[in-house]
Scaffold this active site. Structure first.
Site, mmCIF file in Angstrom:
data_model
loop_
_atom_site.group_PDB
_atom_site.id
_atom_site.type_symbol
_atom_site.label_atom_id
_atom_site.label_comp_id
_atom_site.label_asym_id
_atom_site.label_seq_id
_atom_site.Cartn_x
_atom_site.Cartn_y
_atom_site.Cartn_z
ATOM 1 N N SER A 143 0.864 -1.188 0.000
ATOM 2 C CA SER A 143 0.000 0.000 0.000
ATOM 3 C C SER A 143 0.892 1.227 0.000
ATOM 4 O O SER A 143 1.999 1.213 0.566
ATOM 5 C CB SER A 143 -0.883 0.011 1.248
ATOM 6 N N TYR A 157 -1.251 -0.170 10.357
ATOM 7 C CA TYR A 157 -1.451 -0.695 9.003
ATOM 8 C C TYR A 157 -0.295 -0.269 8.099
ATOM 9 O O TYR A 157 0.258 -1.084 7.352
ATOM 10 C CB TYR A 157 -2.781 -0.180 8.444
#
Length: 252
Positions: A143, A157
């Site tokens: 990501s 995250y």
């Protein structure tokens, strides 16, 4: 009958589902992994089978080693594993680190990092030409949060995806002589329901107009990048991390 098998973890929705459908279209027999949504996984399988291709849905939570073992055993019965897409991952509610519990952080790393490493371990054991395999490819889904940090929202995250980037490079070097290429994609804001699972169902609509391309990306756009990295056209690419972010990842 083609026995080249692709496992797509988290294959019942979003980027995973799009990758499974495109993977089948280019000739893979696809193992559609899901954690809990059997109906969604069956829907992906039905779409693949309607196009005359092969697919099965396999329940497994990649946060647990025993489930991962069962997933790969099911793939072994389906054919010869030549591709793994480490797509399964979780987000959580938006909050600063000061408010995060140890349980939340542990779960985030167990699913997003440990699960990906263990799935790759099982793939290497099967693909490695030094172990009798036919070679293959692994693509990890990272990501742009790995570069941007997720400050004030989900640094856990972002940290997990930073680990995926480092793992991609390291494993690529480790298995370069075993017929296995390892790459990653780094999506930006993609129009999937993962945002709702993190408590931000309107995130795509809110952020889209302010992104460099004035829109979010689609799951299929990311899936096409994944399939390219697995294809012969990318035969000289390993350890590569491809941003699919509409330039969001290069913002200051």
């Amino acid at each position: 009958m083609n026995d080249r098998v692709m496992i797509v973890t988290g294959g019942s929705r979003g980027i995973g589902a799009a990758t499974a459908v495109l993977g089948a279209a280019v000739g893979y027999a696809v193992v559609v992994n899901y954690a809990s949504n059997r109906d969604a996984a069956d829907g992906v399988v039905a779409t693949i089978e309607a196009a005359g291709r092969r697919a099965i849905a396999v329940a497994a939570d990649v946060g647990f080693e025993a489930d991962i073992a069962e997933l790969f055993e099911a793939a072994d019965r389906f054919g010869t594993l030549t591709a793994l897409v480490n797509n399964a991952g979780i987000v959580d509610q938006v909050m600063p680190l000061a408010e995060m519990s140890a349980a939340r952080i542990e779960r985030m790393l167990r699913v997003n990092v440990t699960g990906s490493l263990l799935c790759a371990r099982e793939a290497v054991r099967r693909m490695s030409t030094k172990r009798g395999g036919r070679g293959g490819g692994i693509v990890n889904v990272s990501s742009v949060a790995a570069k941007l940090g997720g400050a004030g929202q989900y640094v856990d995250y972002a940290a997990s995806k930073g680990a995926i980037d480092t793992f991609t490079v390291g494993l690529a070097r480790e298995v370069i002589d075993e017929g296995i290429r390892v790459c990653a994609v780094r999506p930006g804001i993609i129009d999937t329901d993962i945002h709702a699972s993190g408590g931000q169902p309107d995130r795509v609509a809110e952020m889209g107009p302010g992104l460099p391309m004035r829109r979010a990306g689609t799951a299929e756009e990311v899936a096409r990048a994944i399939l390219w990295l697995l294809s012969p056209e990318a035969s000289y690419s390993t350890g590569a991390i491809l941003d699919v972010s509409g330039a969001r990842s290069i913002l200051p």
